[in-house]
Design a protein around this motif. Structure first.
Motif, mmCIF file in Angstrom:
data_model
loop_
_atom_site.group_PDB
_atom_site.id
_atom_site.type_symbol
_atom_site.label_atom_id
_atom_site.label_comp_id
_atom_site.label_asym_id
_atom_site.label_seq_id
_atom_site.Cartn_x
_atom_site.Cartn_y
_atom_site.Cartn_z
ATOM 1 N N CYS A 270 0.830 -1.205 0.000
ATOM 2 C CA CYS A 270 0.000 0.000 0.000
ATOM 3 C C CYS A 270 0.868 1.260 0.000
ATOM 4 C CB CYS A 270 -0.854 0.076 1.265
ATOM 5 S SG CYS A 270 -2.037 -1.234 1.475
ATOM 6 N N CYS B 105 3.147 2.212 3.182
ATOM 7 C CA CYS B 105 3.289 1.002 4.007
ATOM 8 C C CYS B 105 4.566 1.022 4.854
ATOM 9 C CB CYS B 105 3.290 -0.229 3.111
ATOM 10 S SG CYS B 105 3.609 -1.748 4.020
ATOM 11 N N CYS C 215 0.816 0.122 9.723
ATOM 12 C CA CYS C 215 0.062 -0.305 8.542
ATOM 13 C C CYS C 215 -1.108 0.641 8.332
ATOM 14 C CB CYS C 215 -0.439 -1.725 8.763
ATOM 15 S SG CYS C 215 -1.778 -2.221 7.683
HETATM 16 S S1 SF4 Z 1 1.181 -3.984 5.854
HETATM 17 FE FE1 SF4 Z 1 -0.639 -2.679 5.764
HETATM 18 S S2 SF4 Z 1 0.068 -0.904 4.595
HETATM 19 FE FE2 SF4 Z 1 1.529 -2.547 4.188
HETATM 20 S S3 SF4 Z 1 0.747 -3.566 2.349
HETATM 21 FE FE3 SF4 Z 1 -0.067 -4.677 4.133
HETATM 22 S S4 SF4 Z 1 -2.093 -3.758 4.453
HETATM 23 FE FE4 SF4 Z 1 -0.924 -2.311 3.167
#
Ligand code: SF4
Ligand SMILES: Cc1ncc(C[n+]2csc(CCOP(=O)(O)OP(=O)(O)O)c2C)c(N)n1
Ligand SMILES: [Mg+2]
Lengths: 315, 396, 102
Positions: A27, A30, A223
């Motif tokens: 994301c 992240c 996150c």
């Molecule tokens: S850890 Fe959280 S921010 Fe990173 S890719 Fe996974 S869901 Fe997205």
């Protein structure tokens, strides 16, 4: 023996090489992505990464796209420490028998793959004493499957399987103490780090790589959808976690605790909590007791670490 | 051949496997104790501890990790061995599939034992059957010598450039693992010639960094699985070549199956594992009485040697398939169902019956073997059997 | 083998199982560079070079390696990959980065 070498003094000392390349599908914002980029900047030579199933795995190794410039292995969710044990011992014996080039082996695993389903494999690997560096990027839930509680989810946090319900307001249990578990294996080095303090993080990675035997690094990596905050806030929230003593940054070298970031005057925990949607229900009057429990857990943990450090007793 | 005759020794199945592994230039061994394979890893750890074998011996904290360690080690270029049985294999299940699908060569000895519950440590093939569809090559030994020989063949087949698949060598719990039988080993020099140090086709290497174990979306997934299908079938095609090479150094020739007078038999009994030996003795007796019976013991269960079996069975008038495992709620034992499908799609419409026997190590004696052969003959005479599946000797 | 050779047949759907590497292995590094995550962006960073003090913090913290560090330690944005998260704006100590609508 205490190795105090600082490898990287300023951001300028960080290598330019990106071993973790652009084009991955984590994301926007992240925290695990920040952790991966920084951690692999601190490699010191030929290195392999073993990565169990999770956000980083699906986002960085989806055929035909890999974000990795170093050899990468994924096998399953709960066995990264075991796979890495095999890589370490194979390379070692092949080096002895046929001169194969030695490699550092780094595990890069989520909190679910570390605190919960992968804990047995991790314990086995630590007990057997393989020369590997196990790094847990902790986003405090199973994010890849849609934000379910893990043993790393803090008390009070809402996840999709510990929702902020009318009767049960979020997770009711405390976060496991991963470093205590790791240290109980009598390993030479275990430490925490936060992506908000990159120089501390990369120096710990590099320091750990210099130490022979099993090492564990526990890295806080916020996150965006899981903690529910705008993507631009990742580093700020990670920093608040440190500045409120929510996430103490310390290391345990041969059993001796050293707090690396002494938070003399902690910011109110609320500053960290209020920045995230997963704690919003804690500020309703009927949930005040959960907020108190979380505060107590944070305080106790900090005081315990201070006492351990002062005592100088080897754990 | 012209090889110097090797000395015959007396050895139990587990120890014979350990000896073969020691002679195979193995680099990494990872395993976890479970009866009745434990002796294999005990011997191997002794070899390593005494400096007789230059390999890493790792006792994992579980079979799941043992196999995972093997996957990591094999991807790093090592020749790798593990062994397990029953509960241990069930615990490995997830990684069994990953191993073959990631095309990771290795050899695993399976001391075939029943699966809980009730807890039972004795012989049954029900432990390996859940791994039937994984893409592993599954070989079955009928005696200690075969268990030993097949271990070498397994390594060679596993690492064959066109195969690149893990291989299991199955030996019956206690009946083979703990029975002392005569064994003629191959010399260390011959072993080394047959299995020089592993030269991996690809491996974990910083100088040519590859990404192993990726996620594949529906756009490519089926093609990767088709590769696995092709490789598994290829294993069957190159097997005679590998077994032939082994025959040149050992004088012992392996085929997809052992068979005793099956070519011209009216009634054939097909089986996996050590029961082949019992049936063979029984068949010899019946043949002496002029009864045209034959026995087949399948050496290669996966890939399934359809062509060769059809060729062998084309003149048979009846067939009994013996299963030391069962598919509960299914049509019978797994070998039976496979053979039914094979016969049907090859137009061989002979009467077939399934005898389910020996579960949890229940004894299967010579007189019982004779009885089964006679039932097979009766089926051949009458052109039919009265039942599809019989649970042999069960107090029902 | 180049990244393009691995990626293009899949994008075009022009391959058979024989053309794919064994077992979904990717034999070359960083093929993700062929995957342009810049298209995800709804906001984008703009750097005010008058204010930038070359502290490199935006480069350090970018989760996508989309802030490029140049020879002289000045930085610029690689819009092919920038997902527009805005972390750089937050970490810049002198407010030299601002997020703009695309
Ligand atoms: S850890 Fe959280 S921010 Fe990173 S890719 Fe996974 S869901 Fe997205
Ligand atoms: C044996 C097994 N159980 C469950 C899953 C489903 N699963 C895949 S990733 C994941 C969560 C991963 O969580 P974590 O390790 O914290 O990594 P994150 O996704 O948060 O980065 C789960 C439950 C699986 N792949 N394998
Ligand atoms: Mg997680």
């Amino acid at each position: 023996m205490s190795s105090q070498t600082i490898f990287y003094k300023t951001p300028k000392d960080l290598p330019r090489e990106e071993w973790f390349a652009s084009g991955h599908r984590l994301c926007a914002g992240c925290g695990a992505g920040i952790a991966a980029r920084l951690i692999f900047k601190a490699i010191r030579g030929p290195t392999v990464v073993v990565n169990p199933t999770g956000c980083v795995e699906v986002s960085t190794s989806c055929y035909p796209y890999t974000a990795w410039k170093i050899p990468y292995v994924h096998v399953a969710f709960e066995n990264a420490a075991a796979v890495a044990s095999g890589v370490v011992e194979a390379i070692k014996i092949l080096n002895k028998k046929r001169g194969r080039k030695l490699h550092d082996v780094i595990v890069f695993a989520g909190d679910g793959g570390t605190f919960d389903i992968g804990l047995q494999a991790l314990s086995g690997a630590l007990e057997r004493g393989h020369n590997l560096l196990y790094i847990c990027y902790d986003n405090e839930a199973y994010m890849n499957t849609g934000i379910q509680r893990s043993g790393a989810t803090p008390i009070g946090a809402a996840t999709t399987t510990s929702p902020a319900g009318k009767v049960i307001p979020g997770k009711q249990e405390r976060k496991k103490d991963l470093i205590a578990i790791a240290v109980a294996h009598k390993i030479p080095y275990a430490a925490t780090a936060s992506i908000s303090h990159p120089l501390d993080l990369v120096n710990k990675v590099r320091k750990a790589l210099e130490i022979e035997g099993p090492k564990v690094l526990h890295v806080l990596a916020p996150c965006v959808p899981g903690w529910r905050y705008p993507p631009s806030e990742t580093v700020r929230i990670a920093r608040l976690a440190v500045e409120t003593r929510y996430f103490p940054v310390y290391e345990v070298e041969y059993g001796r605790v050293k707090i690396n970031i002494r938070v003399k005057e902690p910011k109110p925990l609320e500053e960290f909590l209020k920045a995230q949607g997963r704690f919003s229900h804690l500020f309703r009057p009927e949930n005040a007791h959960v907020l108190e429990a979380l505060k107590k857990a944070v305080e106790e943990n900090w005081e315990r670490l201070v006492k351990l450090e002062e005592s100088g007793i080897a754990l | 051949m012209a090889r110097q005759a090797q000395e015959r020794i007396a050895i139990m199945g587990d120890e014979a496997i350990a000896l073969a592994v020691k002679q195979s230039n193995v680099d990494v061994i990872a395993a976890y104790p479970i009866t009745p394979q434990t002796i294999i890893v005990e011997r191997l750890s002794e070899y390593v501890a005494n400096g007789e074998l230059d390999a890493a011996f790792i006792q994992a904290e579980s079979e799941h990790s043992a196999l995972s360690i093997c996957v990591g080690a094999s991807l790093a270029g090592a020749r790798v061995f593990t062994s397990t049985a029953s509960q241990g294999l069930a615990l490995m299940h997830e990684i069994v599939y990953a191993t073959s699908s990631m095309r990771v060569p290795m050899v695993m000895a399976i001391a075939n034992r029943s699966l809980n519950a009730p807890l039972n440590i004795h012989c049954e093939h029900g432990d390996v059957m859940p791994e039937r569809d994984s893409g592993w090559v599954h070989l079955f030994a009928t005696n200690v010598q075969e268990a030993y020989d097949l271990t070498f063949i397994a390594f060679k087949l596993s690492e064959h450039p066109d195969v690149q698949l893990p291989v299991s060598v199955n030996l019956d719990a206690f009946i083979l693992t703990h029975s002392v039988e005569p064994l003629t080993p191959i010399s260390d020099e011959d072993a080394s010639k047959f299995l020089p140090p592993r030269q991996p086709l690809y491996s974990i290497d910083f100088d040519s960094p590859a990404t192993f174990g990726t996620m594949a979306l529906p756009d490519t997934y089926m093609e990767f699985k088709y590769q696995l299908k092709e490789a598994a079938e290829k294993a069957g095609q190159v097997y005679p070549e590998v077994a032939g090479e082994y025959a040149r150094i050992s004088g012992r020739r392996y085929w997809y199956f052992n068979s005793y007078m099956a070519d011209d038999a009216d009634a054939v009994v097909l089986v996996l594992g050590s029961t082949y030996g019992t049936l063979k003795v029984a068949a010899r007796r019946l043949r002496e009485g002029g009864l045209k019976v034959g026995v087949v013991g399948l050496t290669m269960f996966r890939p399934f040697p359809e062509k060769q079996l059809v060729e062998l069975l084309k003149n048979a008038k009846s067939l009994i398939v013996m299963d030391r495992a069962y598919s509960y709620g299914g049509l019978g034992g797994p070998l039976y169902m496979e053979v039914l499908a094979m016969l049907y799609r090859n137009g061989l419409r002979i009467p077939v019956m399934n005898v389910v026997y020996g579960l949890g190590g229940r004894d299967f004696r010579l007189d019982e073997a004779e009885a089964v052969l006679k039932i097979a003959l009766d089926g051949a005479r009458r052109g039919r059997f009265d039942e599809h599946v019989r649970w042999w000797g069960v107090r029902a | 083998m180049s990244a393009k050779k691995i990626v293009e047949p899949v994008i075009k759907g022009q391959f058979t199982y024989k053309d794919l590497p064994i077992a979904a292995m990717i034999p070359v590094p960083a093929t993700s560079l062929e995957y342009k995550t810049g298209v995800w962006r709804t906001r984008q960073p703009k750097i005010d070079y008058g204010k930038c003090i070359k502290c490199l913090l935006c480069w350090v913290f970018c989760p996508d390696a989309a802030i490029k560090r140049l020879e002289d330690d000045s930085v610029n944005v690689d819009y092919e990959y920038c997902k527009g998260c805005g972390v750089c704006e937050t970490v810049c100590p002198v407010k030299a980065i601002s997020m703009e609508e695309v």
